[in-house]
Design an enzyme around this catalytic site. Structure first.
Site, PDB file in Angstrom:
ATOM      1  N   PRO A  85       0.793  -1.231   0.000  1.00 42.80           N
ATOM      2  CA  PRO A  85       0.000   0.000   0.000  1.00 42.80           C
ATOM      3  C   PRO A  85       0.825   1.281   0.000  1.00 42.80           C
ATOM      4  O   PRO A  85       1.837   1.393   0.704  1.00 42.80           O
ATOM      5  CB  PRO A  85      -0.824  -0.131   1.290  1.00 42.80           C
ATOM      6  CG  PRO A  85      -0.986  -1.602   1.462  1.00 42.80           C
ATOM      7  CD  PRO A  85       0.317  -2.197   1.007  1.00 42.80           C
ATOM      8  N   CYS A  86       0.340   2.254  -0.775  1.00 42.28           N
ATOM      9  CA  CYS A  86       1.051   3.522  -0.962  1.00 42.28           C
ATOM     10  C   CYS A  86       0.691   4.626   0.034  1.00 42.28           C
ATOM     11  O   CYS A  86       1.524   5.498   0.298  1.00 42.28           O
ATOM     12  CB  CYS A  86       0.794   4.051  -2.374  1.00 42.28           C
ATOM     13  SG  CYS A  86       1.293   2.947  -3.695  1.00 42.28           S
ATOM     14  N   PRO A  87      -0.557   4.663   0.585  1.00 41.14           N
ATOM     15  CA  PRO A  87      -0.936   5.802   1.424  1.00 41.14           C
ATOM     16  C   PRO A  87       0.024   6.140   2.560  1.00 41.14           C
ATOM     17  O   PRO A  87       0.164   7.322   2.898  1.00 41.14           O
ATOM     18  CB  PRO A  87      -2.320   5.386   1.956  1.00 41.14           C
ATOM     19  CG  PRO A  87      -2.883   4.546   0.863  1.00 41.14           C
ATOM     20  CD  PRO A  87      -1.706   3.752   0.352  1.00 41.14           C
ATOM     21  N   PHE A  89       3.031   6.547   2.546  1.00 46.44           N
ATOM     22  CA  PHE A  89       4.166   7.331   2.059  1.00 46.44           C
ATOM     23  C   PHE A  89       3.759   8.421   1.067  1.00 46.44           C
ATOM     24  O   PHE A  89       4.593   9.196   0.632  1.00 46.44           O
ATOM     25  CB  PHE A  89       5.177   6.399   1.377  1.00 46.44           C
ATOM     26  CG  PHE A  89       5.519   5.185   2.192  1.00 46.44           C
ATOM     27  CD1 PHE A  89       6.317   5.293   3.319  1.00 46.44           C
ATOM     28  CD2 PHE A  89       5.017   3.941   1.862  1.00 46.44           C
ATOM     29  CE1 PHE A  89       6.626   4.178   4.091  1.00 46.44           C
ATOM     30  CE2 PHE A  89       5.312   2.818   2.616  1.00 46.44           C
ATOM     31  CZ  PHE A  89       6.119   2.938   3.741  1.00 46.44           C
TER      32      PHE A  89
END
Length: 422
Positions: A85-87, A89
């Protein structure tokens, strides 16, 4: 498509952008794990329609749940890959990093010591490359080194690999020492594909007479496609700044169309993109025959959140070459220090005064700058502060991220917000 002679396990596989790219690079999938039910349906649909993918096992659920899969069952696999998951960063978010219940990057690194793959590939957003996460990145490299791997970060731009949009991705590749010298980051292709060149045929596929003129206007690469999350509403092409950039290309970014422009259509700004057009901008080639399942918004999110297949293919090919030990070997150094302040505190193990930290780190830092760096570290690590006669002294404590701890707060937060996590 070459026959697969290497095998991969992929975590947080999404709708298959990385899986498809790795397949094109010669990797067959033993397992793909994904939380989102809709994305799993897409993976299953594309597995079932292609005989070469008959061996793909697709597991739906929390990748960190041992009931979903057991990493130890895949020891010695050629490649452990994923787009965690990206959120945690993302520049557009709060950049909570290790304090975000969606952060699985540190957990994925720990699985390297369990799975013991020949190579590791993890990709994430550009935000992870920022100064905010220097300590986090150094911790990752140090853990990989402890596990016997040589790791390296690189910011790659999708537009360098035939994808007609910006989409920078921060990529981590790690290999066992015997393979690491043979790994070379893929070189950018000559030239870039514009939005107009990529989409003119689709824009004109229903008979719209304006397709050629539109394509001449859309003579640049696109802004980054934003897939969004379940926390937000329907499909659109991103925040206000992105919509303005789309408007300059002659695209209405306020939503996604059901069909291409019909004959005689006129638009104040320009037509909207269909999901098929968005897939092209994400690098999908019609010849690959990849199908996205679900309704329009579901399909759009799957496409928009994907790792562009051409980028995954380019990195996958470079890893495959290294695993076969083909081509020239290169001398590898340890790379630049990600965070000397973190390293100084970690190696010392006890409390250090600011002067001791600066001296051990080899940096000429004034007090405010040193405090700023320690404050950044404190967002991902516990920092113990002891007050003495000469002022404060600092000690690096535990890493806050979820790495598999049974009592980590991630479990409660994940359970509470699971329906919104994507």
């Amino acid at each position: 498509m070459r026959s697969a002679d290497l095998e991969a396990v992929e975590i947080c596989a999404g709708a298959g952008g990385q899986a498809l790219g790795l397949e094109l690079a010669g990797f067959g999938h033993r397992l793909a794990v994904e939380l989102d039910e809709n994305a799993c349906r897409t993976l299953e649909a594309n597995r079932d329609r292609h005989p070469a993918r008959a061996g793909w096992r697709i597991a739906q659920g929390d990748v960190a749940d041992p009931e979903v899969w057991k990493p130890a069952d895949y020891q010695g696999i050629d490649l452990l890959a994923g787009g965690v998951p990206c959120p945690p960063f993302s520049i557009a978010g709060k950049q909570l990093g290790a304090s975000d219940e969606r952060d699985l990057f540190a957990w994925a690194i720990e699985q390297v010591d369990v799975v013991k793959p020949r190579a590791l590939l993890l990709e994430n957003v550009r935000g992870l490359s920022m100064p905010r996460f220097t300590g986090y990145r150094q911790h990752v490299l140090d853990r990989l080194r402890e596990f016997g791997y040589v790791g390296e970060w690189r910011l790659l731009h999708a537009s360098d690999y035939g994808v007609p949009q910006l989409r920078p991705r921060f990529v981590l590749v790690a290999l066992q020492p015997e393979h690491a010298p043979y790994f070379h980051w893929p070189q950018p292709l000559a030239g870039q594909v514009t939005v107009g060149a990529a989409l003119e045929d689709l824009m004109g596929s229903a008979g719209w007479e304006g397709a050629a003129d539109w394509a001449r206007r859309a003579d640049r690469i696109a802004p980054t496609i934003v897939g969004g999350s379940k926390k937000h509403g329907g499909a659109d092409l991103g925040p206000t700044r992105a919509k303005r950039a789309w408007a300059e290309l002659g695209v209405d970014g306020m939503g996604v169309a059901d069909a291409p422009p019909p004959p005689g259509a006129e638009y104040p700004v320009g037509p909207r993109l269909t999901c098929e057009m968005v897939a092209r901008i994400q690098g999908w080639d019609d010849a690959w025959g990849w199908e996205f399942t679900g309704r329009k918004t579901t399909r759009y999110r799957q496409i928009g959140n994907a790792f562009p297949p051409p980028v995954a293919r380019a990195v996958g090919q470079a890893i495959a070459v290294a695993l076969r030990q083909e081509g020239p070997a290169r001398e590898r150094d340890a790379g630049p220090e990600q965070d000397p302040v973190y390293r100084a505190l970690r190696e010392h193990g006890g409390h250090m005064t600011p002067a001791q930290i600066a001296r051990a780190a080899g940096l000429d830092l004034d007090a405010p700058e040193l405090e700023r760096r320690i404050s950044l570290l404190g967002r991902d690590f516990e920092i113990e502060i002891a007050e003495g006669k000469t002022g404060a002294a600092y000690r690096l404590g535990r890493f806050k991220a979820f790495t598999g701890q049974a009592d980590h707060e991630r479990h409660e937060l994940f359970s509470r917000y699971r329906a919104r996590i994507s």
